[in-house]
Design a protein around this motif. Structure first.
Motif, PDB file in Angstrom:
ATOM      1  N   LEU A  14       0.863  -1.155  -0.089  1.00  0.00           N
ATOM      2  CA  LEU A  14       0.137  -0.308  -0.008  1.00  0.00           C
ATOM      3  C   LEU A  14       0.847   1.321   0.102  1.00  0.00           C
ATOM      4  O   LEU A  14       0.455   2.103  -0.699  1.00  0.00           O
ATOM      5  N   ALA A  22       2.161   1.759  -3.409  1.00  0.00           N
ATOM      6  CA  ALA A  22       1.241   2.094  -4.450  1.00  0.00           C
ATOM      7  C   ALA A  22       0.640   3.644  -4.342  1.00  0.00           C
ATOM      8  O   ALA A  22       0.555   4.403  -5.353  1.00  0.00           O
ATOM      9  N   ARG A  23       0.640   3.930  -2.864  1.00  0.00           N
ATOM     10  CA  ARG A  23       0.166   5.356  -2.750  1.00  0.00           C
ATOM     11  C   ARG A  23       1.257   6.174  -3.314  1.00  0.00           C
ATOM     12  O   ARG A  23       0.993   7.216  -3.893  1.00  0.00           O
ATOM     13  N   LEU A  56      -6.790   3.923  -1.677  1.00  0.00           N
ATOM     14  CA  LEU A  56      -5.875   3.604  -1.052  1.00  0.00           C
ATOM     15  C   LEU A  56      -5.294   3.979   0.389  1.00  0.00           C
ATOM     16  O   LEU A  56      -5.331   3.438   1.279  1.00  0.00           O
ATOM     17  N   SER A  89      -5.545   1.990   3.913  1.00  0.00           N
ATOM     18  CA  SER A  89      -4.385   1.914   4.599  1.00  0.00           C
ATOM     19  C   SER A  89      -4.435   1.871   6.275  1.00  0.00           C
ATOM     20  O   SER A  89      -4.707   2.902   6.769  1.00  0.00           O
TER      21      SER A  89
END
Length: 164
Positions: free
Chosen positions: A20, A23-24, A80, A84
């Motif tokens: 995560l 990806a962020r 996202l 999280s």
């Protein structure tokens, strides 16, 4: 120690939760990098190389695509952030507000300013907006658009720094 924990370095999180943050950061870098590339490289270059009318047409298309990219990146980042579990709630809210502020800038440009500027270009006709009585109004709208783009770019930099 179980076999799932073996091989993990200190601080690494196994599975989806570990992906995560990456990806962020990737989505934020795509969004912010596209803002910088368009606003500070592509648009000025188009106006340097092409005639004003052609450059305006090209940049208008690029800005429309940038707006859709901004909307998509904002949605993905919001999802996202919502997923999280690695972020404290205050940090997650702050990052969410940065995303919302960036999206608001994009929407002001895309929904508010671009259509008005396009309409003025049509009203100006073949002679171009610079030679028309609409030039002052167009220039003001263009300046406001540039300010919002700059604000969005700075917010993007801030988002990248805060996501690290």
């Amino acid at each position: 120690m179980d076999s799932g924990a073996q091989g993990l370095a200190a601080g690494q999180v196994p599975g989806r939760a570990g992906r995560l943050p990456a990806a962020r950061l990737l989505v934020a870098a795509l969004w912010t990098g596209s803002l910088w590339a368009l606003g500070y490289i592509a648009a000025p270059t188009a106006f340097k190389v092409l005639g004003s009318g052609q450059a305006g047409d090209l940049v208008a298309v690029l800005l429309t695509r940038q707006a859709w990219l901004s909307i998509g990146c904002a949605i993905v980042l919001a999802l996202l952030l919502w997923r999280s579990t690695d972020l404290a709630a205050p940090r997650r809210r702050f990052l969410g507000w940065l995303v919302i502020a960036m999206l608001a800038c994009a929407l002001v440009i895309f929904v508010g300013l671009q259509p008005g500027m396009a309409h003025l270009r049509v009203l100006a006709g073949e002679a171009g907006v610079r030679a028309s009585p609409y030039w002052t109004q167009f220039a003001v709208m263009h300046g406001v658009s540039q300010v919002f783009h700059m604000i969005q770019s700075v917010l993007g930099a801030w988002l990248l720094v805060k996501l690290r």
